[in-house]
Design a protein around this motif. Structure first.
Motif, short mmCIF file in Angstrom:
data_model
loop_
_atom_site.label_atom_id
_atom_site.label_comp_id
_atom_site.label_asym_id
_atom_site.label_seq_id
_atom_site.Cartn_x
_atom_site.Cartn_y
_atom_site.Cartn_z
N THR A 137 0.83 -1.20 0.00
CA THR A 137 0.00 0.00 0.00
C THR A 137 0.87 1.26 0.00
OG1 THR A 137 -1.69 -1.19 1.24
CG2 THR A 137 -1.86 1.19 1.21
N GLN A 191 -13.52 15.51 4.75
CA GLN A 191 -12.12 15.94 4.74
C GLN A 191 -11.97 17.44 4.52
OE1 GLN A 191 -9.44 13.52 2.34
NE2 GLN A 191 -10.82 11.81 2.60
N LEU A 222 -12.33 1.15 -8.86
CA LEU A 222 -12.56 2.47 -8.28
C LEU A 222 -12.25 3.56 -9.30
CD1 LEU A 222 -12.21 0.63 -5.73
CD2 LEU A 222 -11.30 2.63 -4.58
N SER A 223 -13.10 4.56 -9.32
CA SER A 223 -12.86 5.70 -10.21
C SER A 223 -12.98 6.99 -9.42
CB SER A 223 -13.91 5.75 -11.33
OG SER A 223 -13.91 4.56 -12.07
N GLY A 224 -11.98 7.83 -9.52
CA GLY A 224 -12.06 9.17 -8.95
C GLY A 224 -12.83 10.07 -9.90
N LEU A 225 -13.74 10.87 -9.34
CA LEU A 225 -14.59 11.75 -10.16
C LEU A 225 -14.40 13.20 -9.73
CD1 LEU A 225 -16.94 12.61 -12.01
CD2 LEU A 225 -18.51 11.82 -10.25
N LEU A 255 -15.65 13.91 -0.68
CA LEU A 255 -15.11 13.43 0.59
C LEU A 255 -15.29 14.58 1.57
CD1 LEU A 255 -11.97 11.73 -0.92
CD2 LEU A 255 -13.97 10.56 0.00
N GLY A 272 -6.82 5.71 5.25
CA GLY A 272 -7.10 5.50 3.84
C GLY A 272 -7.97 4.29 3.57
N LEU A 273 -8.14 4.02 2.29
CA LEU A 273 -8.92 2.87 1.85
C LEU A 273 -8.07 1.61 1.93
CD1 LEU A 273 -10.54 4.39 -1.34
CD2 LEU A 273 -11.75 3.70 0.74
N PRO A 274 -8.62 0.51 2.45
CA PRO A 274 -7.83 -0.72 2.57
C PRO A 274 -7.57 -1.36 1.21
CG PRO A 274 -10.09 -1.06 3.32
CD PRO A 274 -9.97 0.40 3.00
N TYR A 298 -6.11 10.84 -14.59
CA TYR A 298 -6.82 9.76 -15.30
C TYR A 298 -5.98 8.49 -15.41
CZ TYR A 298 -9.22 14.00 -16.54
OH TYR A 298 -9.82 15.22 -16.46
N ILE A 308 -6.97 9.78 -4.90
CA ILE A 308 -7.61 9.03 -5.99
C ILE A 308 -8.59 9.95 -6.72
CG2 ILE A 308 -9.15 7.10 -6.53
CD1 ILE A 308 -7.99 5.67 -4.04
N VAL A 309 -9.36 10.72 -5.94
CA VAL A 309 -10.29 11.66 -6.57
C VAL A 309 -9.52 12.73 -7.34
CG1 VAL A 309 -12.10 13.37 -6.17
CG2 VAL A 309 -12.04 11.28 -4.79
N GLY A 310 -8.55 13.36 -6.67
CA GLY A 310 -7.82 14.46 -7.31
C GLY A 310 -7.14 14.04 -8.60
N GLY A 337 -4.15 2.95 4.80
CA GLY A 337 -4.81 2.73 3.51
C GLY A 337 -4.38 3.71 2.44
N LEU A 338 -5.04 3.58 1.30
CA LEU A 338 -4.78 4.48 0.18
C LEU A 338 -5.54 5.78 0.39
CD1 LEU A 338 -5.26 1.96 -2.74
CD2 LEU A 338 -3.12 3.08 -2.11
N PRO A 339 -4.90 6.90 0.13
CA PRO A 339 -5.58 8.19 0.34
C PRO A 339 -6.66 8.43 -0.72
CG PRO A 339 -3.38 8.52 -0.56
CD PRO A 339 -3.51 7.05 -0.30
N ALA A 340 -7.92 8.39 -0.26
CA ALA A 340 -9.04 8.52 -1.19
C ALA A 340 -9.04 9.88 -1.89
CB ALA A 340 -10.35 8.29 -0.45
N GLY A 341 -8.64 10.93 -1.16
CA GLY A 341 -8.63 12.27 -1.75
C GLY A 341 -7.69 12.35 -2.94
N ARG A 353 -8.25 11.63 -10.45
CA ARG A 353 -9.24 10.94 -11.30
C ARG A 353 -8.72 9.54 -11.63
NH1 ARG A 353 -8.71 16.65 -11.09
NH2 ARG A 353 -10.03 17.63 -12.68
N ALA A 354 -8.06 8.93 -10.67
CA ALA A 354 -7.43 7.64 -10.92
C ALA A 354 -8.47 6.54 -11.09
CB ALA A 354 -6.49 7.30 -9.76
N GLN A 355 -8.10 5.55 -11.88
CA GLN A 355 -8.92 4.36 -12.06
C GLN A 355 -8.17 3.19 -11.45
OE1 GLN A 355 -11.92 4.76 -13.99
NE2 GLN A 355 -11.35 6.91 -13.86
N LEU A 356 -8.68 2.64 -10.36
CA LEU A 356 -8.01 1.53 -9.68
C LEU A 356 -8.75 0.23 -9.94
CD1 LEU A 356 -6.95 4.08 -8.10
CD2 LEU A 356 -6.80 2.58 -6.12
#
Lengths: 333, 333
Positions: A225, B249, B271-274, B246, B258-260, A238, A264-266, A258-262, A268-271
């Motif tokens: 992680t 935050q 997962l997609s950041g928007l 979020l 973070g996300l596990p 993206y 991921i949003v900032g 964990g992974l920082p969700a903010g 626009r990542a696709q995981l």
């Protein structure tokens, strides 16, 4: 015949002395199945997790009794399977550290003859290669112009990820690996554009230099992680990220941050989460694409080989510590 | 004319007394732009973050001087824009809490006449609606058979997410909201199958009951990393998750856990950041699809309205505390 078992139940990351080479009865051939003389055994990080009962809910092997699990390739020495003669070569995910294993119907696949060495079928043409292909081709859909970052890049998954990405037209392929020997393999034999040694001082600056101003559009996470989080900070907007191995968690006592969700949003990542089991039914499609590349030498691989079952525990300990180089396997040939 | 400004620089989540209604000079019409008499102002959670300089790197408004930012709809009262006459209705993201705002060329779009109320263009037909559509249609690609979970479900994003999902054929739509009044709106006017009150005792068991044995195939995250993590534990294998707001935050002093990553892998989650900014150039496609649904009443919405600029700060404080119900807006009509 001989096999390797656990000497005792595990409470920490396995070391060589946790294993025992013992005599075992010859396996009986199941109806519809085969008995195989094992020729190569795959050593994989997830097995370390499985030995402690931490993998996908599977029970750990019983010490002193159950064969240590592992994918194998071998030669059929007894067959009750229609159309499969002795002498056929087969691959099985549920093999084990043993001279001979019984494989029930549906738990093996026949290997078509090819120019590559048989051992490749536990590496670049086995589960590690399938993992790489599933992640980089099927999930990330890598293509021309992509900048690809992958860690554990000297290993059979990471090394194959980068090479397939290059063959698919990626503009730049950068690896992360531990130590100069692994990095030399990654940029030398595997032909990555750059490889950064994460054990070296100042390596994050070296990573930025290696990326040469082109943030990765694709990252394949194979380690942790923490590494995925670092990659997220570098990822292009993206960008796609495949989450696959989280090896550092296999033996950790607490879950990592964990992974920082903010982020991921900032970004626009696709995981995408990847579990290779899901792709077993596409093994033929994978081999059709990758086997010719291996046979022609376009897709290189490296092996770290233990000779004989007695050497398997020591190599497994090195694998657990990340001190192996290339695909770790045991050969009985 | 009148406008609202910050009374002082903010150091915490904004409250009503942080704002001041002041006289301001009439705005000058920029070349190629328009001056608009503001009719409805959108109050959005991200503005609270922006007021503290925490949003997308944008500088906070200077206290006593800069208009509080906010999307607006209004009537053109002065035009230097080719083809746009006074009386035209326009929408602008960069409006503000003011009676009149100047909008430079390219920073507004004309609203075509429709049967729905004009105020809908700061809600279900404005940025919140576009956010919902971008996430659930463009990223999650919701379709027949999907089970959709969304939080902040009483709000204009969450409520629209669930309703669009239903119109696209989702098999089940479950909301999460805070308090019985919001939940009644979600299952009543919005027509979700169920809504769970996260402020109630035992709500996670209630969520499992609401899902009725069908794990969500799609989750739209609108609140927090903690809620996204909870949703991950419920998500169906291969489920899609859109990470959008979020909100928790925006005013937190430390980043949340973070996300596990292991759970993302185990679920094979996608997962997609928007960030809705990315979809501004698709506003026409969005309106072509959603405006008829609003006009026909198939897509419902709710508004929490402040009347006049003087009431805006109190509603904004309620919005920051989650005590509003439906789309928070200020009307000057």
């Amino acid at each position: 015949m001989k096999q390797v078992v656990l000497a005792h139940a595990l409470t920490a990351r396995p070391v060589a002395t946790d294993f025992q080479l013992v005599e075992a009865p010859e396996p009986a051939c199941p109806a519809g199945g085969v008995v195989v003389a094992v020729r190569h055994i795959s050593l994989d990080p997830y097995v370390g997790s499985r030995l402690r009962g931490r993998h996908m809910g599977e029970a750990p092997p019983v010490p002193g009794r159950d064969t240590i699990p592992g994918a194998v390739v071998g030669t059929v020495v007894e067959s009750r399977a229609a159309g499969i003669a002795t002498g056929a070569l087969v691959h099985a995910m549920e093999g084990g550290w043993a001279e001979r294993v019984a494989l029930p119907a549906g738990h093996f696949r026949v290997i078509a003859p090819g120019a590559e060495p048989l051992s490749a079928h536990v590496g670049v043409l086995g589960m590690p290669g399938l993992t790489a292909w599933a992640g980089i081709v099927q999930l990330a859909r890598v293509g021309p112009g992509d900048v690809v970052l992958v860690d554990a890049a000297a290993g059979p998954v990471g090394g194959t990820v980068g090479q397939i990405a290059r063959l698919k037209g990626a503009a730049r392929v950068v690896g992360i690996a531990g130590g100069p020997e692994k990095c030399a393999l990654v940029t030398g034999r595997y032909g990555f554009d750059a490889c950064v040694d994460y054990k070296a001082e100042g390596w994050q600056a070296a990573l930025d230099a290696a990326l040469a101003g082109s943030p990765p559009t694709v990252h394949f996470e194979n380690v942790s992680t923490a590494m995925a989080t670092l990659a997220l900070t570098r990822l292009a907007p993206y960008g796609r990220m495949v989450l696959c191995g989280l090896v550092d968690q296999y033996h950790a006592d607490a879950p990592p941050p964990g992974l920082p969700a903010g982020l991921i949003v900032g970004k626009r990542a696709q995981l995408s989460g990847l579990v290779v089991y899901d792709f077993y039914d596409r093994w033929d499609a994978f081999l059709a694409e990758v086997q010719p590349l291996v046979a022609s030498g376009q897709l290189a691989f490296a092996e770290d080989v233990a000779h004989g079952l007695a050497e398997a525990p020591a190599l497994f300990e090195r694998l657990m510590e990340g001190r192996h180089v290339g695909k770790a396997l045991v050969t009985l040939d």
